[in-house]
Design a protein around this motif. Structure first.
Motif, mmCIF file in Angstrom:
data_model
loop_
_atom_site.group_PDB
_atom_site.id
_atom_site.type_symbol
_atom_site.label_atom_id
_atom_site.label_comp_id
_atom_site.label_asym_id
_atom_site.label_seq_id
_atom_site.Cartn_x
_atom_site.Cartn_y
_atom_site.Cartn_z
ATOM 1 N N UNK A 1 0.796 -1.235 0.000
ATOM 2 C CA UNK A 1 0.000 0.000 0.000
ATOM 3 C C UNK A 1 0.820 1.272 0.000
ATOM 4 N N UNK A 2 2.092 1.214 0.404
ATOM 5 C CA UNK A 2 2.928 2.411 0.450
ATOM 6 C C UNK A 2 3.821 2.545 -0.776
ATOM 7 N N UNK A 3 3.522 1.808 -1.826
ATOM 8 C CA UNK A 3 4.332 1.844 -3.039
ATOM 9 C C UNK A 3 4.179 3.167 -3.783
ATOM 10 N N UNK A 4 5.196 3.510 -4.552
ATOM 11 C CA UNK A 4 5.099 4.578 -5.550
ATOM 12 C C UNK A 4 4.943 3.913 -6.921
ATOM 13 N N UNK A 5 4.259 4.597 -7.837
ATOM 14 C CA UNK A 5 3.982 4.009 -9.142
ATOM 15 C C UNK A 5 4.586 4.838 -10.270
ATOM 16 N N UNK A 6 5.120 4.129 -11.268
ATOM 17 C CA UNK A 6 5.513 4.743 -12.529
ATOM 18 C C UNK A 6 4.705 4.040 -13.614
ATOM 19 N N UNK A 7 3.856 4.781 -14.303
ATOM 20 C CA UNK A 7 2.944 4.206 -15.292
ATOM 21 C C UNK A 7 3.446 4.534 -16.690
ATOM 22 N N UNK A 8 3.728 3.492 -17.459
ATOM 23 C CA UNK A 8 4.232 3.660 -18.814
ATOM 24 C C UNK A 8 3.073 3.665 -19.804
ATOM 25 N N UNK A 9 3.099 4.627 -20.730
ATOM 26 C CA UNK A 9 2.048 4.770 -21.731
ATOM 27 C C UNK A 9 2.639 4.658 -23.140
ATOM 28 N N UNK A 10 1.969 3.894 -23.987
ATOM 29 C CA UNK A 10 2.339 3.785 -25.396
ATOM 30 C C UNK A 10 1.059 3.566 -26.190
ATOM 31 N N UNK A 11 1.032 3.980 -27.433
ATOM 32 C CA UNK A 11 -0.181 3.816 -28.232
ATOM 33 C C UNK A 11 -0.562 2.344 -28.319
ATOM 34 N N UNK A 12 -1.858 2.079 -28.308
ATOM 35 C CA UNK A 12 -2.328 0.697 -28.371
ATOM 36 C C UNK A 12 -1.879 0.011 -29.658
ATOM 37 N N UNK A 13 -1.848 0.749 -30.752
ATOM 38 C CA UNK A 13 -1.467 0.143 -32.036
ATOM 39 C C UNK A 13 -0.031 -0.344 -32.006
ATOM 40 N N UNK A 14 0.874 0.483 -31.492
ATOM 41 C CA UNK A 14 2.288 0.087 -31.423
ATOM 42 C C UNK A 14 2.493 -1.016 -30.398
ATOM 43 N N UNK A 15 1.782 -0.927 -29.287
ATOM 44 C CA UNK A 15 1.874 -1.967 -28.261
ATOM 45 C C UNK A 15 1.407 -3.304 -28.817
ATOM 46 N N UNK A 16 0.281 -3.289 -29.526
ATOM 47 C CA UNK A 16 -0.259 -4.517 -30.104
ATOM 48 C C UNK A 16 0.716 -5.133 -31.098
ATOM 49 N N UNK A 17 1.250 -4.334 -31.963
ATOM 50 C CA UNK A 17 2.176 -4.830 -32.989
ATOM 51 C C UNK A 17 3.379 -5.521 -32.357
ATOM 52 N N UNK A 18 3.946 -4.911 -31.351
ATOM 53 C CA UNK A 18 5.117 -5.475 -30.698
ATOM 54 C C UNK A 18 4.763 -6.706 -29.867
ATOM 55 N N UNK A 19 3.598 -6.672 -29.206
ATOM 56 C CA UNK A 19 3.174 -7.812 -28.393
ATOM 57 C C UNK A 19 2.912 -9.038 -29.256
ATOM 58 N N UNK A 20 2.268 -8.847 -30.402
ATOM 59 C CA UNK A 20 2.009 -9.964 -31.313
ATOM 60 C C UNK A 20 3.322 -10.586 -31.767
ATOM 61 N N UNK A 21 4.306 -9.753 -32.037
ATOM 62 C CA UNK A 21 5.612 -10.261 -32.456
ATOM 63 C C UNK A 21 6.235 -11.136 -31.376
ATOM 64 N N UNK A 22 6.184 -10.671 -30.123
ATOM 65 C CA UNK A 22 6.766 -11.442 -29.020
ATOM 66 C C UNK A 22 6.038 -12.774 -28.828
ATOM 67 N N UNK A 23 4.711 -12.727 -28.759
ATOM 68 C CA UNK A 23 3.947 -13.945 -28.490
ATOM 69 C C UNK A 23 4.085 -14.935 -29.639
ATOM 70 N N UNK A 24 4.042 -14.449 -30.876
ATOM 71 C CA UNK A 24 4.201 -15.342 -32.027
ATOM 72 C C UNK A 24 5.552 -16.031 -31.997
ATOM 73 N N UNK A 25 6.585 -15.291 -31.657
ATOM 74 C CA UNK A 25 7.928 -15.870 -31.562
ATOM 75 C C UNK A 25 7.982 -16.974 -30.523
ATOM 76 N N UNK A 26 7.385 -16.739 -29.362
ATOM 77 C CA UNK A 26 7.431 -17.724 -28.286
ATOM 78 C C UNK A 26 6.597 -18.958 -28.611
ATOM 79 N N UNK A 27 5.400 -18.760 -29.142
ATOM 80 C CA UNK A 27 4.524 -19.899 -29.418
ATOM 81 C C UNK A 27 5.050 -20.764 -30.552
ATOM 82 N N UNK A 28 5.653 -20.140 -31.549
ATOM 83 C CA UNK A 28 6.169 -20.908 -32.685
ATOM 84 C C UNK A 28 7.283 -21.859 -32.277
ATOM 85 N N UNK A 29 7.973 -21.539 -31.173
ATOM 86 C CA UNK A 29 9.051 -22.400 -30.706
ATOM 87 C C UNK A 29 8.531 -23.737 -30.173
ATOM 88 N N UNK A 30 7.247 -23.777 -29.751
ATOM 89 C CA UNK A 30 6.764 -24.949 -29.021
ATOM 90 C C UNK A 30 5.507 -25.593 -29.604
#
Length: 397
Positions: free
Chosen positions: A273-302
């Motif tokens: 409860x006594x934490x300090x927060x740093x909130x990172x913001x990025x456009x949803x479109x860019x976040x989605x594009x990069x997230x899909x790349x990461x997940x696709x890379x990981x899933x294709x391995x297995x």
């Protein structure tokens, strides 16, 4: 240097070679087939442990939560994941390691219960979507000698060691990981002893966040998303206490980050409860594009059945879910919060860092700035800068 990544679902030839070899060994009886069943995994991981290790330092509810999560995860793996032989071997290794670590930590807390009463300085939590710049913010703040951070090797090997071989073991694991996945470093910059997210601590408690990015397990994800995450973060806090006591840095604010924090922020803040927060913001479109790349890379391995459209839909759903839960938690939080824009951080990291420190009411020393410059210099040479060019090349094709 990583080879060209011709598709988001590309994988190295060695992955198929190893899968064929494992299947041949099973077919000919040279190796026993891998069975992903809770009782079998538990029996294998529990060798050498006392029955009390399961519950030591934990409530009955927390101990039961772990067992229920294991059952649900195994069921989802067997019914939905469609893993290759190598994927099944990887799943077996991850699950047995998590069980073994759970029992080893229970033994530690049974023998040294004082670790659980370690007083921790109020932490600084970096919160934001996966691929929104949280790693960069985390490592900048962790460079400040006034702060502490979790090393990669401690995240994935949380049991403290007097003669600490964890960095060496993590170096070996990363070496193997890079051989199997030559694009690993272009997606996330790793280092055995570098500050990194506490993803391993949540994975060790069978949260879904570490597993949903590498396996198609929608039933387990739905089960976990609907479940109270409080037992996970109580275990997280216990591990933090043990880690801080072992490394002697409990008095310095720990910079912590896992993208899952945004999804569980209300529960996380109840734990800290006594934490300090740093909130990172990025456009949803860019976040989605990069997230899909990461997940696709990981899933294709297995899996031979990784589906790019399905991955994209799930990443889009996940971004919306985390945004909704995070904003609701932020609305009810009265503590210090710093907001960081991804593009602004890239344009002038020092100005954004000064703004973070001002919002959190923290002093920014010359020593800290010098350490951050060294971190920036190291980061500027990292292979992860190739990720954007990879995505651009794949899109052109």
């Amino acid at each position: 240097m990583a080879p060209p990544r011709t598709s988001l679902l590309a994988r190295a030839a060695i992955v198929d070679t190893l899968s064929r070899g494992l299947q041949k060994a099973w077919d000919r009886g040279w190796l026993p087939p891998i069975v992903l069943e809770p009782d079998i995994l538990w029996a294998r991981a529990a060798k050498g442990h006392n029955s009390r290790d399961e519950s030591s330092g934990r409530s009955e509810k927390d101990a039961a939560d772990f067992r229920e999560r294991l059952d649900a995860l195994c069921a989802s793996l067997n019914r939905e994941a469609q893993l290759t032989p190598l994927g099944r071997a990887a799943a077996h290794g991850l699950l047995t390691r998590a069980i073994g670590q759970r029992l080893a930590l229970g033994k530690l807390w049974r023998e040294k219960p004082e670790l659980l009463t370690t007083e921790i300085a109020p932490p600084i939590l970096v919160v934001g979507q996966m691929r929104s710049g949280t790693t960069r913010i985390h490592r900048l703040l962790a460079a400040d000698p006034a702060h502490s951070a979790t090393r990669f090797c401690d995240s994935w090997n949380p049991l403290p060691e007097t003669f600490d071989l964890r960095p060496l073991r993590s170096m070996a694991a990363l070496f193997v990981g890079r051989r199997l996945n030559p694009w690993l470093e272009t997606i996330h910059p790793f280092g055995a002893a570098r500050p990194d997210e506490e993803l391993g601590w949540l994975a060790a408690a069978f949260d879904h966040c570490a597993y949903e990015v590498q396996w198609h397990i929608p039933a387990f994800v739905a089960f976990s998303e609907a479940r109270d995450p409080a037992p996970l973060y109580r275990e997280f806090a216990r591990i933090l206490c043990a880690d801080a006591a072992h490394r002697g840095n409990a008095g310095r604010p720990r910079i912590m980050k896992v993208p899952q924090f945004s999804e569980d922020l209300a529960t996380l803040l109840a734990q800290f409860p006594d934490a300090r927060l740093v909130v990172s913001r990025r456009s949803d479109a860019d976040t989605l594009r990069s997230a899909v790349s990461l997940v696709a890379n990981q899933m294709a391995m297995q899996s031979d059945h990784a589906d790019l459209e399905r991955i994209t839909q799930e990443c889009r759903r996940k971004i919306a879910l985390r945004a909704d839960r995070m904003e609701k938690a932020l609305a009810g939080f009265a503590g210090a919060v710093a907001e960081v824009d991804f593009e602004a951080l890239g344009a002038d990291w020092l100005a954004e860092t000064e703004r973070i420190y001002d919002a959190l009411g923290l002093p920014l020393s010359d020593q800290a700035i010098a350490a951050m410059r060294r971190e920036q210099d190291q980061a500027s040479k990292g292979a992860h800068h190739a990720h954007q060019s990879q995505l651009a090349q794949i899109t052109r094709h």
